[in-house]
Design a protein around this motif. Sequence first.
Motif, PDB file in Angstrom:
ATOM      1  N   LEU A 284      49.584  43.182  73.874  1.00  0.00           N
ATOM      2  CA  LEU A 284      47.949  43.024  73.795  1.00  0.00           C
ATOM      3  C   LEU A 284      47.582  42.482  72.494  1.00  0.00           C
ATOM      4  N   GLU A 285      48.261  42.818  71.473  1.00  0.00           N
ATOM      5  CA  GLU A 285      47.718  42.401  70.193  1.00  0.00           C
ATOM      6  C   GLU A 285      47.888  40.815  70.005  1.00  0.00           C
ATOM      7  N   GLU A 286      48.936  40.241  70.519  1.00  0.00           N
ATOM      8  CA  GLU A 286      49.106  38.899  70.017  1.00  0.00           C
ATOM      9  C   GLU A 286      48.277  37.950  70.986  1.00  0.00           C
TER      10      GLU A 286
ATOM     11  N   VAL B 266      42.529  38.546  75.503  1.00  0.00           N
ATOM     12  CA  VAL B 266      42.198  39.805  75.391  1.00  0.00           C
ATOM     13  C   VAL B 266      41.032  39.675  74.841  1.00  0.00           C
ATOM     14  N   LEU B 267      39.940  40.169  75.120  1.00  0.00           N
ATOM     15  CA  LEU B 267      38.523  39.932  74.646  1.00  0.00           C
ATOM     16  C   LEU B 267      37.561  41.255  74.688  1.00  0.00           C
ATOM     17  N   HIS B 268      36.725  41.292  73.976  1.00  0.00           N
ATOM     18  CA  HIS B 268      35.645  42.219  74.051  1.00  0.00           C
ATOM     19  C   HIS B 268      34.276  41.996  74.369  1.00  0.00           C
TER      20      HIS B 268
ATOM     21  N   THR C 177      52.894  33.500  78.752  1.00  0.00           N
ATOM     22  CA  THR C 177      53.342  33.158  77.494  1.00  0.00           C
ATOM     23  C   THR C 177      52.086  33.252  76.294  1.00  0.00           C
ATOM     24  N   ALA C 178      52.114  34.051  75.598  1.00  0.00           N
ATOM     25  CA  ALA C 178      51.064  34.310  74.649  1.00  0.00           C
ATOM     26  C   ALA C 178      50.649  33.208  73.953  1.00  0.00           C
TER      27      ALA C 178
END
Length: 309
Positions: free
Chosen positions: A120-122, A128-130, A202-203
Amino acid sequence: MSFEVIIVGGSFAGQSAALQLARARRRVLLVDKKEPRNRFARSSHGFLGQDGEAPAAIMAKATRQLSAYPTVVQVEGEAVTARREDHTFRVRLADGREELGARLILAVGVRDTLPAVDGLEERWGVSVLHCPYCHGYELGGGPIGVLASGPNAVHQATLVPDWGPTTLFTQGVFEPDAEQEALLTERGAAIERTPIVELLGTAPALQAVRLADGRTVELAGLFVAPKTALSSDLGAQLGCAFEDGPTGPFIRVDGRQRTSVPGVLAAGDAASAMTNATLAAASGAMAGFGAHQSLIFGEPAQRPSSAAA
């Protein structure tokens, strides 16, 4: 050197406040440690006239524009302490220097603590959004996930279907009641109770998520509600009142961005439960107006309640 206003934090809110004061020909010190919350995002959206621009590019342009005003001093550094001395605020920087200001604007922003999910962090700030208003359109109408961290996930999962087919992943931390489930069904949002254990692809791109039972679910993006904390404790040092927001505490302000402490104003993510570039810039402008007018007319008798959250 003594300043009329010291601004701590130089992202959308802080630079907006500085611009108003610069145009009023006031002596301003802007202190920024160059770690904005939006540094992970490739682009900023929904900001009038800046749609699609990189946040760093917007801030660099603002810095250049501010440098044209001779009454503004911009310093890269961290303000570590602040205290009031009679009618002046003494602010100490990490390098040991101390600066004095008649007014203080806290535009310190917040930092995020993300859910502990592998991968998630990468992807934070890209897939990954808010904020769906900031980044939902760029997902191209593809499948979207909402990762629950509490009851507020229902609100987010009810909004998000306008940007793509939506699944609420309860993660075992939240179970919607019958009314909430009916609302989600009405909006076409699915509910998945098996937790996500890994993000795939692939991040920083996202292709799918793996669930605890081994199944995979294709996703173009995943919305989360990270826990937030102020990036600086200056507000607490000064005795400002706080409120509890849905993701964490923020500094309580009135309609002019004035805190419970006379002479101290706050703006941006540090002073709002709703975080957005446009709102941050607007609140910064209001803080600039408020600081300027308080230098002329003095401090009002009525302040926001001083009861801390």
